[in-house]
Write a protein that holds these residues in place. Structure first.
Motif, PDB file in Angstrom:
ATOM      1  N   GLY A 150       9.814 -19.470  61.744  1.00 24.20           N
ATOM      2  CA  GLY A 150       9.575 -20.598  60.830  1.00 24.20           C
ATOM      3  C   GLY A 150       8.292 -20.391  60.049  1.00 24.20           C
ATOM      4  N   VAL A 151       7.228 -19.977  60.778  1.00 24.47           N
ATOM      5  CA  VAL A 151       5.950 -19.766  60.068  1.00 24.47           C
ATOM      6  C   VAL A 151       6.136 -18.640  59.056  1.00 24.47           C
ATOM      7  N   GLY A 152       6.922 -17.599  59.449  1.00 25.99           N
ATOM      8  CA  GLY A 152       7.148 -16.496  58.511  1.00 25.99           C
ATOM      9  C   GLY A 152       7.845 -16.963  57.246  1.00 25.99           C
ATOM     10  N   ILE A 153       8.919 -17.766  57.432  1.00 26.77           N
ATOM     11  CA  ILE A 153       9.673 -18.245  56.248  1.00 26.77           C
ATOM     12  C   ILE A 153       8.760 -19.084  55.365  1.00 26.77           C
ATOM     13  N   LEU A 154       8.093 -20.066  56.015  1.00 27.47           N
ATOM     14  CA  LEU A 154       7.314 -21.013  55.205  1.00 27.47           C
ATOM     15  C   LEU A 154       6.120 -20.322  54.564  1.00 27.47           C
ATOM     16  N   ALA A 155       5.535 -19.346  55.272  1.00 25.91           N
ATOM     17  CA  ALA A 155       4.380 -18.666  54.669  1.00 25.91           C
ATOM     18  C   ALA A 155       4.839 -17.849  53.472  1.00 25.91           C
ATOM     19  N   SER A 156       6.030 -17.243  53.557  1.00 24.15           N
ATOM     20  CA  SER A 156       6.455 -16.415  52.408  1.00 24.15           C
ATOM     21  C   SER A 156       6.808 -17.304  51.225  1.00 24.15           C
ATOM     22  N   MET A 157       7.123 -18.598  51.480  1.00 24.68           N
ATOM     23  CA  MET A 157       7.492 -19.474  50.356  1.00 24.68           C
ATOM     24  C   MET A 157       6.260 -20.042  49.648  1.00 24.68           C
ATOM     25  N   LEU A 158       5.066 -19.808  50.232  1.00 32.08           N
ATOM     26  CA  LEU A 158       3.846 -20.344  49.596  1.00 32.08           C
ATOM     27  C   LEU A 158       3.640 -19.655  48.252  1.00 32.08           C
ATOM     28  N   LYS A 159       3.310 -20.447  47.232  1.00 34.36           N
ATOM     29  CA  LYS A 159       3.148 -19.821  45.894  1.00 34.36           C
ATOM     30  C   LYS A 159       1.780 -19.201  45.796  1.00 34.36           C
ATOM     31  N   SER A 160       0.727 -19.879  46.277  1.00 36.24           N
ATOM     32  CA  SER A 160      -0.624 -19.353  46.040  1.00 36.24           C
ATOM     33  C   SER A 160      -0.902 -18.288  47.089  1.00 36.24           C
ATOM     34  N   LYS A 161      -0.626 -17.044  46.720  1.00 34.90           N
ATOM     35  CA  LYS A 161      -0.809 -15.933  47.682  1.00 34.90           C
ATOM     36  C   LYS A 161      -2.301 -15.653  47.792  1.00 34.90           C
ATOM     37  N   LYS A 162      -2.981 -16.374  48.679  1.00 31.27           N
ATOM     38  CA  LYS A 162      -4.447 -16.211  48.744  1.00 31.27           C
ATOM     39  C   LYS A 162      -4.781 -15.785  50.160  1.00 31.27           C
ATOM     40  N   ARG A 163      -5.326 -14.568  50.315  1.00 28.41           N
ATOM     41  CA  ARG A 163      -5.610 -14.037  51.639  1.00 28.41           C
ATOM     42  C   ARG A 163      -6.991 -14.518  52.065  1.00 28.41           C
ATOM     43  N   ILE A 164      -7.103 -14.960  53.310  1.00 28.55           N
ATOM     44  CA  ILE A 164      -8.399 -15.467  53.801  1.00 28.55           C
ATOM     45  C   ILE A 164      -9.274 -14.253  54.106  1.00 28.55           C
ATOM     46  N   GLU A 165     -10.388 -14.147  53.396  1.00 26.56           N
ATOM     47  CA  GLU A 165     -11.294 -13.008  53.613  1.00 26.56           C
ATOM     48  C   GLU A 165     -12.481 -13.480  54.449  1.00 26.56           C
ATOM     49  N   PHE A 166     -12.989 -12.598  55.276  1.00 21.58           N
ATOM     50  CA  PHE A 166     -14.159 -12.975  56.091  1.00 21.58           C
ATOM     51  C   PHE A 166     -15.347 -12.136  55.675  1.00 21.58           C
ATOM     52  N   GLU A 167     -16.529 -12.690  55.902  1.00 21.73           N
ATOM     53  CA  GLU A 167     -17.778 -11.988  55.587  1.00 21.73           C
ATOM     54  C   GLU A 167     -17.860 -10.750  56.481  1.00 21.73           C
ATOM     55  N   GLU A 168     -18.166  -9.606  55.883  1.00 26.00           N
ATOM     56  CA  GLU A 168     -18.329  -8.391  56.707  1.00 26.00           C
ATOM     57  C   GLU A 168     -19.562  -8.559  57.582  1.00 26.00           C
TER      58      GLU A 168
END
Lengths: 476, 241, 114, 117
Positions: B94-112
């Protein structure tokens, strides 16, 4: 042998992970396999103790005269859905697990095991409800379903604490009847949420009206039938319903509210979802009276309601509110189904209402018949309105706007007209809806086909003795 | 206004719980185990007659795991765990389906973070080892497939936090699929050999040894891999979006 | 009044009641805070604290299996999943500094499981 | 052995129900649902507690069976994992709602829905 009904769908679900479309092709074959298994290799009156642990300690799957017909009906519906619905890439796998869970919840003879299967059905329902970008409706359903699931868990554990075992047969035999009503309150809250009795079923209109061909059928027909089975197993067969009059009154109010709600809906999907709520509330009210005549009529009513809603929701999913101008067959099926819901004489719906009213008059309870008749009138009102509107959608618009490009209003009519041409219904959906419409007519002429089955279910459900003998005898 | 309504609802429910429900259930602590099914499950005498189980001494019982909770979860009520595994399976899909349907493809980046990178290098193998230890020793020590798998997923989460390039590849999907199929296959093998679904067909050995509880450690290893793969999928779906 | 205190002390002598009073009271405070907090981040942290405290209660109630599962699954993973969702939800209003604070909390939580 | 732990779990359950009904923000409702799950899990494990029982594991310390009731613990193991499954779904649904309507407050969502329809 019985465990295959649950193990095979799960195995195929796990096997269909690598490729997204795989699940969609497995589903019809698995549903067919289940039906073949049920018809030819299994007969009611069996018990399977999983892992060969005695029934009180381990989990026992019970196949008796009540669960056998329900299993056949549910697997038949799954096969119909597999053919008629257009499934997105991963939905096939989900519906395979739903098949396993629905078979499991009907077969299992264990309180906590039915909680686990109820949770599987709920998790799949939340995902399927979020189809067609309807995340808000799905979230509301998640909150209601979450509370319902926790209540069922509390009920299951309190049964264990008081009776010492989780097995349904033994637990009912051991717990002393004085404390049963308080324990059943927990189960009752879960069923009021899951069976969409209105004050707690407020999530249903948003979920069923998202216009997808999978959600209302998977949740509205398949899950509802298996939960009605569980409701009658727990409240008619094992325990008895705490203060049934109160539940009856609550469900009756829910019928009226749902009908009024359906009347003022502009959108066909929401009107149909309110109609489903009123249908299931009628079944719950009838079942809460604990009479075998009324219960058999309730199951007949459920049968007719589920099949006609299947047709209505499938056609709504594909046609939306475009008319039947371009596809007459869909229109015929839609009209047959709505006439059957209203209870038109030559359809199954007429017999459903007839048996219910006859049984109620015999039991001399006059509140429910009055409400059923009022509901039938209101239903006739808005269903005929929708039918007329959908049938004459395409005709009158071209007459009053001559075919000349002279205004934006005209072009809007233009693209709506040719949009009607484009809207095709997949071949599978047409076949399925026609087939179901035909079954409604056939049963309209020969109601005894289904009525005998529902009579045997009702007699078996209200009699606890054979269920307990089956569990005590143990077996395979 | 909503608060008043909420207090009313919570109050009515609490009144029912304390007033109606509490007097029914036994007071805290004085539970008579003899009246419950659990007594036979503790003494592993559901099918055989009762003889006291002794750590490291009693042999070839009907279920060999020292941890009685594991014996319930995987042996006596193994069907629940099969259902349980499919709940997580559906949640991950379910999380896979719903995540792929998200329009704003924004990856969470972390501070190095240098400190985090180096410490992850040291800590990560230990976390994965600890997770593996939990589900391998599921039938001896507390814990089992689910906490073990989750610890592995948390180790992978730590890896995600420390460097941004890390991606959970398709390997996780294949691990999840094969582990899930493995569990169902063990159930079907039980059916083929023992005639009934999910039977414990391997010898159960001495209570307390590592290879003692027949099918239980194998099933818990499958569950450990499956839960670990699934939950790291869930976390990476939430992050990738 | 004195017999009230006497029964209180007598009750606190036994570990489970003492623990359930102390840890339970703390959990009730955190639960109220989680429900009433203005910012969602605070209520999330309160929720994670409730899960960790419930681990303590499970240990006292002689349920080690449940304690490990609740520690790993309940507080570890549930908090991580909701934090990720929260970053996505108000990512517009979120500043980098807040993110760094969260990663430290996240890593030491996963670390202490070592 | 007084029923304090029952009262504690009931109060937390009450707070969870209060949270679901009173809070408008959808994220808060999901958190309240998780609080209800935790409270019910504590109550169920407490139901199985036997006064002088030990942890239900045969080990060098407890070689002979003098155990607490293991069955509620096995049930809670499953309930916790189900709770997390539902939670993960709830979070991703919230991300969807926020993306579509821009906010998690039902009143703002209702206004936007009127505009959209």
């Amino acid at each position: 042998m019985i465990a295959l009904l649950i193990a095979v769908p799960l195995a195929f679900a796990f096997a269909s992970i690598p490729h997204e479309r795989l699940g969609r092709y497995f589903l019809p074959f698995v549903a067919l396999f289940n039906l073949v298994c049920l018809f030819f290799f299994m007969e009611p009156g069996q018990i399977l103790e999983v892992g060969r642990w005695p029934a009180a300690y381990g989990i026992a799957l019970v196949l008796d005269n009540v669960s056998y017909p329900f299993l056949i009906f549910v697997n038949f519906l799954i096969l119909m859905m597999a053919l008629s619905a257009t499934l997105e890439n991963r939905y096939g796998t989900l519906l395979l697990v739903l098949t396993a869970a629905v078979n499991g919840i009907i077969l299992t003879g264990d309180f906590f095991n039915s909680f686990v299967f109820l949770e599987i059905i709920s998790v799949i329902a939340y995902i399927v409800a979020a189809h067609k970008d309807n995340a808000l409706g799905a979230f509301k359903y998640l909150i209601f379903g979450g509370i319902g699931g926790t209540m069922y868990l509390l009920g299951a554990v309190s049964v264990y604490v008081k009776s010492g075992t989780l097995n349904m047969g033994y637990a009912a035999f051991i717990t002393d009847p004085l404390i049963v009503p308080t324990i059943c309150i927990f189960f009752l809250i879960t069923f009021l949420v899951e069976l969409k009795v209105l004050p707690l079923g407020l999530w249903a209109p948003d979920v069923y009206s998202n216009g997808s061909s999978v959600t209302p059928i998977a949740l509205g027909s398949i899950v509802t039938v298996s939960l009605v089975y569980l409701f009658s197993r727990i409240f008619l067969n094992i325990f008895d319903l705490p203060n049934p009059q109160l539940v009856g009154i609550l469900a009756m109010i829910s019928i009226i509210l749902a009908e009024l709600g359906a009347l003022k809906q502009k959108n066909l999907g929401r009107a149909l979802s309110f109609a489903t709520i009123s249908g299931v509330s009628t079944v719950v009210t009838a079942l809460s009276m604990r009479e075998s005549e009324i219960a058999s009529a309730a199951y007949f009513y459920l049968f007719n309601d589920v099949i006609s809603k299947f047709i209505l929701f499938t056609l709504f999913a594909y046609l939306g509110e475009r008319g039947f101008k371009s596809n007459k067959t869909a229109g015929i099926a839609f009209t047959f189904a709505s006439l059957s819901v209203i209870g038109f004489p030559m359809f199954a719906g007429f017999w459903a209402k007839y048996y219910l009213l006859k049984a109620l008059f015999q039991a001399s309870s006059y509140a429910l018949p009055a409400i059923i008749l009022i509901a039938a009138v209101i239903e006739a009102g808005y269903l005929i309105k929708w039918n007329v509107e959908l049938w004459y959608k395409g005709e009158d618009t071209p007459e009053n706007t001559p075919k000349v490009q002279d205004g934006e209003q005209d072009s809007e009519m233009e693209n709506e007209a040719n949009e009607v041409e484009e809207s095709f219904i997949p071949f599978g959906a047409q076949i399925v809806t026609l087939l179901l419409a035909l079954t409604l007519v056939v049963i309209g002429f020969m109601p005894s086909l289904v009525h005998n089955q529902t009579m045997s279910i009702a007699n078996n459900v209200l009699d606890f003795r054979p269920y307990l003998d089956l569990i005590l005898r143990g077996g395979m | 206004m909503r608060r008043v309504w909420a207090i009313l609802v919570a109050g009515v429910f609490l009144y029912f719980l304390v007033g109606q429900f509490l007097p029914i259930i036994p007071t805290f602590g004085n539970v008579d185990l003899f009246t419950r099914v659990a007594f036979d499950i503790i003494n592993k005498s559901t099918t055989t007659n009762y003889n006291a189980v002794e750590f490291k001494k009693s042999k070839d019982l009907e279920d060999g795991s020292a941890n009685v909770v594991t014996s319930i979860v995987v042996n006596y009520r193994s069907f629940d765990t099969l259902g349980e595994v499919s709940v997580l399976f559906c949640a991950a899909i379910g999380v896979g389906i719903l995540a792929s349907m998200l329009k704003s493809k924004k990856r969470i980046e972390f501070e190095e973070h240098k400190v985090l990178m180096i410490s992850t290098g040291i800590v990560l193998p230990l976390i994965l080892l600890f997770g593996a230890y939990i589900f391998i020793h599921g039938h001896l020590s507390p814990g089992g497939g689910f906490p073990g798998g989750t610890t592995i997923a948390l180790g992978i989460l730590l890896l995600m936090l420390s460097n941004n390039e890390f991606k959970v590849t398709d390997v996780a999907k294949h691990v999840e699929q094969s582990a899930g199929a493995g569990y169902v296959v063990i159930g079907l093998m039980g059916m083929a050999i023992g005639g009934v679904f999910l039977i414990n067909f391997l010898p159960t050995g001495v209570v307390g040894n590592l290879f003692s509880a027949g099918v239980v450690p194998i099933v818990y290893t499958f569950i450990g891999f499956k839960v670990g793969a699934e939950l790291s999928n869930v976390i990476s779906d939430l992050r990738e979006g | 009044m004195t017999d009230f205190f006497k029964s209180l002390i007598e009750m606190l002598r036994d570990p489970v009641s003492a623990m359930s009073v102390l840890v339970g009271g703390l959990m009730i405070v955190f639960a109220l805070f989680a429900v009433e907090a203005k910012k969602i981040v605070d209520s999330l942290i309160a929720l994670s604290a409730i899960s960790l405290l419930s681990v303590l209660l499970f240990v006292v109630l002689k349920a080690p299996d449940v304690a490990i599962t609740e520690a790993a699954v309940g507080s570890g993973l549930a908090t991580a999943v909701m934090l990720f969702a929260l970053w996505r939800v108000d990512s517009k209003a979120d500043s980098d500094s807040q993110q760094i604070k969260k990663t430290n909390k996240q890593s030491d939580e996963a670390g202490e499981k070592r | 052995m007084s029923n304090i732990i029952y009262y504690v779990s009931f109060i937390i359950l009450g707070i969870g129900i209060y949270g679901i009904v009173s809070q408008k923000n959808l994220f808060k409702q999901l958190i309240s649902l998780s609080i209800i799950d935790t409270a019910v899990n504590i109550f169920i494990v407490a139901l199985g507690y036997v006064e002088w029982g030990e942890a239900p594991i045969y080990s060098a310390i407890t070689p002979v069976a003098n155990f607490v009731d293991p069955l509620p613990q096995a049930l809670v193991l499953t309930a916790i994992v189900i709770g997390v499954g539902t939670l993960a779904l709830g979070s991703i649904l919230l991300v969807h709602i926020n993306e579509k309507y821009g906010s998690l407050d039902p009143d703002e969502i209702r206004d936007i829905r009127e505009v959209v329809e």
